[in-house]
Design an enzyme around this catalytic site. Structure first.
Site, PDB file in Angstrom:
ATOM      1  N   GLY A  30      -9.219   9.279   6.108  1.00 26.99           N
ATOM      2  CA  GLY A  30     -10.302   9.178   5.100  1.00 26.99           C
ATOM      3  C   GLY A  30     -11.741   9.410   5.665  1.00 26.99           C
ATOM      4  O   GLY A  30     -11.781  10.367   5.992  1.00 26.99           O
ATOM      5  N   ASP A  48      -7.716  -4.114   0.454  1.00 23.94           N
ATOM      6  CA  ASP A  48      -8.179  -3.137   0.096  1.00 23.94           C
ATOM      7  C   ASP A  48      -9.708  -2.977   0.714  1.00 23.94           C
ATOM      8  O   ASP A  48      -9.674  -4.065   1.508  1.00 23.94           O
ATOM      9  CB  ASP A  48      -8.793  -4.051  -1.561  1.00 23.94           C
ATOM     10  CG  ASP A  48      -9.650  -3.250  -2.217  1.00 23.94           C
ATOM     11  OD1 ASP A  48      -8.480  -2.033  -3.019  1.00 23.94           O
ATOM     12  OD2 ASP A  48      -9.908  -2.721  -2.527  1.00 23.94           O
ATOM     13  N   GLY A  60      -2.000   5.886   6.289  1.00 23.60           N
ATOM     14  CA  GLY A  60      -2.837   6.051   7.248  1.00 23.60           C
ATOM     15  C   GLY A  60      -2.699   4.211   7.403  1.00 23.60           C
ATOM     16  O   GLY A  60      -3.003   4.390   9.169  1.00 23.60           O
ATOM     17  N   ARG A  75     -10.064  -3.228  10.049  1.00 21.61           N
ATOM     18  CA  ARG A  75      -8.730  -3.835   9.737  1.00 21.61           C
ATOM     19  C   ARG A  75      -7.933  -4.515  10.895  1.00 21.61           C
ATOM     20  O   ARG A  75      -7.087  -5.960  10.317  1.00 21.61           O
ATOM     21  CB  ARG A  75      -8.050  -2.617   9.663  1.00 21.61           C
ATOM     22  CG  ARG A  75      -6.325  -2.433   8.849  1.00 21.61           C
ATOM     23  CD  ARG A  75      -5.648  -1.183   7.986  1.00 21.61           C
ATOM     24  NE  ARG A  75      -6.482  -0.829   7.240  1.00 21.61           N
ATOM     25  CZ  ARG A  75      -7.177   0.030   6.755  1.00 21.61           C
ATOM     26  NH1 ARG A  75      -6.864   0.818   8.000  1.00 21.61           N
ATOM     27  NH2 ARG A  75      -7.687   0.101   6.065  1.00 21.61           N
ATOM     28  N   ASN A 103      -1.038   4.145   1.049  1.00 18.61           N
ATOM     29  CA  ASN A 103      -1.661   4.977   2.042  1.00 18.61           C
ATOM     30  C   ASN A 103      -0.781   4.727   3.309  1.00 18.61           C
ATOM     31  O   ASN A 103      -0.443   3.491   4.558  1.00 18.61           O
ATOM     32  CB  ASN A 103      -3.017   4.168   2.098  1.00 18.61           C
ATOM     33  CG  ASN A 103      -4.060   4.869   2.883  1.00 18.61           C
ATOM     34  OD1 ASN A 103      -3.558   5.583   4.271  1.00 18.61           O
ATOM     35  ND2 ASN A 103      -5.091   5.237   2.378  1.00 18.61           N
ATOM     36  N   THR A 111       0.664  -1.329  -0.436  1.00 14.95           N
ATOM     37  CA  THR A 111       0.105   0.494   0.041  1.00 14.95           C
ATOM     38  C   THR A 111       1.574   1.233   0.186  1.00 14.95           C
ATOM     39  O   THR A 111       1.691   1.336  -0.037  1.00 14.95           O
ATOM     40  CB  THR A 111      -1.059  -0.076   1.204  1.00 14.95           C
ATOM     41  OG1 THR A 111      -1.680   1.143   1.089  1.00 14.95           O
ATOM     42  CG2 THR A 111      -0.380   0.201   2.521  1.00 14.95           C
TER      43      THR A 111
HETATM   44  O1  CZF Z   1     -12.249   6.207   7.494  1.00 13.29           O
HETATM   45  C1  CZF Z   1     -11.519   5.245   7.118  1.00 13.29           C
HETATM   46  N1  CZF Z   1     -10.819   4.528   7.627  1.00 13.29           N
HETATM   47  C2  CZF Z   1     -10.412   3.374   7.150  1.00 13.29           C
HETATM   48  O2  CZF Z   1     -10.121   2.733   8.043  1.00 13.29           O
HETATM   49  C3  CZF Z   1     -10.017   3.156   6.144  1.00 13.29           C
HETATM   50  N2  CZF Z   1      -9.865   2.268   5.254  1.00 13.29           N
HETATM   51  C4  CZF Z   1     -10.209   2.545   4.028  1.00 13.29           C
HETATM   52  N3  CZF Z   1     -10.177   3.630   4.118  1.00 13.29           N
HETATM   53  C5  CZF Z   1     -11.048   4.180   2.467  1.00 13.29           C
HETATM   54  O3  CZF Z   1     -10.956   2.840   1.724  1.00 13.29           O
HETATM   55  C6  CZF Z   1     -10.502   3.779   0.566  1.00 13.29           C
HETATM   56  C7  CZF Z   1      -9.528   2.898   0.420  1.00 13.29           C
HETATM   57  O4  CZF Z   1      -9.555   1.936  -1.074  1.00 13.29           O
HETATM   58  P1  CZF Z   1      -7.542   1.366  -1.288  1.00 13.29           P
HETATM   59  O5  CZF Z   1      -8.263  -0.264  -0.453  1.00 13.29           O
HETATM   60  O6  CZF Z   1      -7.972   1.106  -2.724  1.00 13.29           O
HETATM   61  O7  CZF Z   1      -6.727   1.542  -0.178  1.00 13.29           O
HETATM   62  P2  CZF Z   1      -5.624   3.562  -1.051  1.00 13.29           P
HETATM   63  O8  CZF Z   1      -6.402   3.414  -2.220  1.00 13.29           O
HETATM   64  O9  CZF Z   1      -6.055   4.170   0.083  1.00 13.29           O
HETATM   65  O10 CZF Z   1      -4.172   2.354  -0.493  1.00 13.29           O
HETATM   66  P3  CZF Z   1      -3.692   0.899  -1.545  1.00 13.29           P
HETATM   67  O11 CZF Z   1      -3.149   0.392  -0.703  1.00 13.29           O
HETATM   68  O12 CZF Z   1      -4.585   1.106  -2.578  1.00 13.29           O
HETATM   69  O13 CZF Z   1      -2.429   1.620  -1.812  1.00 13.29           O
HETATM   70  C8  CZF Z   1      -9.584   4.842   0.743  1.00 13.29           C
HETATM   71  O14 CZF Z   1     -10.788   5.280   0.288  1.00 13.29           O
HETATM   72  C9  CZF Z   1      -9.810   4.516   2.213  1.00 13.29           C
HETATM   73  O15 CZF Z   1      -9.554   6.144   2.158  1.00 13.29           O
HETATM   74  C10 CZF Z   1     -10.851   3.719   5.153  1.00 13.29           C
HETATM   75  N4  CZF Z   1     -11.739   5.074   5.573  1.00 13.29           N
HETATM   76 MG    MG Z   2      -6.137   1.471  -3.751  1.00 12.57          MG
END
Ligand code: CZF
Ligand code: MG
Length: 195
Positions: free
Chosen positions: A155, A70, A12, A183, A10, A8
């Site tokens: 997020g 994801d 966070g 998570r 991300n 990832t």
């Molecule tokens: O308030 C939140 N608390 C959380 O704990 C949480 N976990 C996921 N999300 C949201 O869901 C989408 C994930 O998309 P996603 O899995 O594709 O991740 P991402 O694109 O950010 O990073 P990557 O792992 O793909 O690189 C994004 O909009 C995140 O903000 C969260 N929002």
């Molecule tokens: Mg993503």
């Protein structure tokens, strides 16, 4: 299996995985440590499918044990949207802020909290070179607030009120979020699977 890549970018997510896995003796790395990591397109229609795509691509590129996450928000009134589109709900170049505003706008006519029910979902895929990929799913139930509250997390956290609580996810400390989040729910299942 001490060193694990979390596939990832991300920050966070990375912080949460570090807090959860470091005490168990794992050395956590992420794609923030691997700037040449391939950019995996999230073309799947489920959280699991996208987690598998990300985990397999990165474990193959680096020959290392890799976990991909994801995740996203399912709002019942919106028939499960934003779902797998959570990160790009307001557009691919849009921010967490724009995504939250879009959800709030779509729910603006719904005043009863009960009807604003939602959940966070987290699918994790574990890919070990030479082994079949494994997936688990975690969830966290709650409701969508009318306005964002709280500074922590990332997020959609400021608009997600936890079930049986009057706090948003963004009002919880890191430690508190890691006890109840989708998570940590998923990660507990994954650790059980591999230990
Ligand atoms: O308030 C939140 N608390 C959380 O704990 C949480 N976990 C996921 N999300 C949201 O869901 C989408 C994930 O998309 P996603 O899995 O594709 O991740 P991402 O694109 O950010 O990073 P990557 O792992 O793909 O690189 C994004 O909009 C995140 O903000 C969260 N929002
Ligand atoms: Mg993503």
């Amino acid at each position: 299996m001490n060193k694990i890549i979390i596939a990832t970018k991300n920050k966070g997510k990375v912080n949460e995985f570090e807090a959860l896995l470091a005490p168990l003796g794992y050395q956590v790395q992420s794609l923030l440590d691997y700037p040449d990591a391939i950019d995996v397109e999230e073309t799947g229609s489920t959280f699991e499918a996208n987690a598998i795509l990300k985990a397999e691509a990165i474990s193959k590129q680096y020959g290392m044990v890799t976990i991909a996450d994801d995740s996203g928000l399912e709002v019942d009134y919106l028939n499960g949207q934003p779902g797998v589109y959570s990160a790009r709900y307001a557009g691919t170049d849009k921010s967490d802020q724009a995504n939250m505003e879009k959800v709030l706008k779509e729910l603006s006519a719904i005043t009863e909290l009960e009807k604003r029910s939602a959940r966070f979902i987290c699918a994790l895929a574990l890919s070990t070179p030479g082994h079949v990929v494994q997936t688990v799913r975690g969830a966290c139930e709650g409701f969508i607030a009318e306005t964002p509250t709280g500074e922590n997390g990332f997020g959609y956290d400021p608009i997600f009120i936890l079930q049986n609580s009057n706090k948003t996810m963004a009002q919880l400390s890191k430690e508190e979020k890691n006890k109840v989040s989708h998570r940590s729910d998923a990660l507990k299942k994954l650790i059980e699977l591999i230990s």
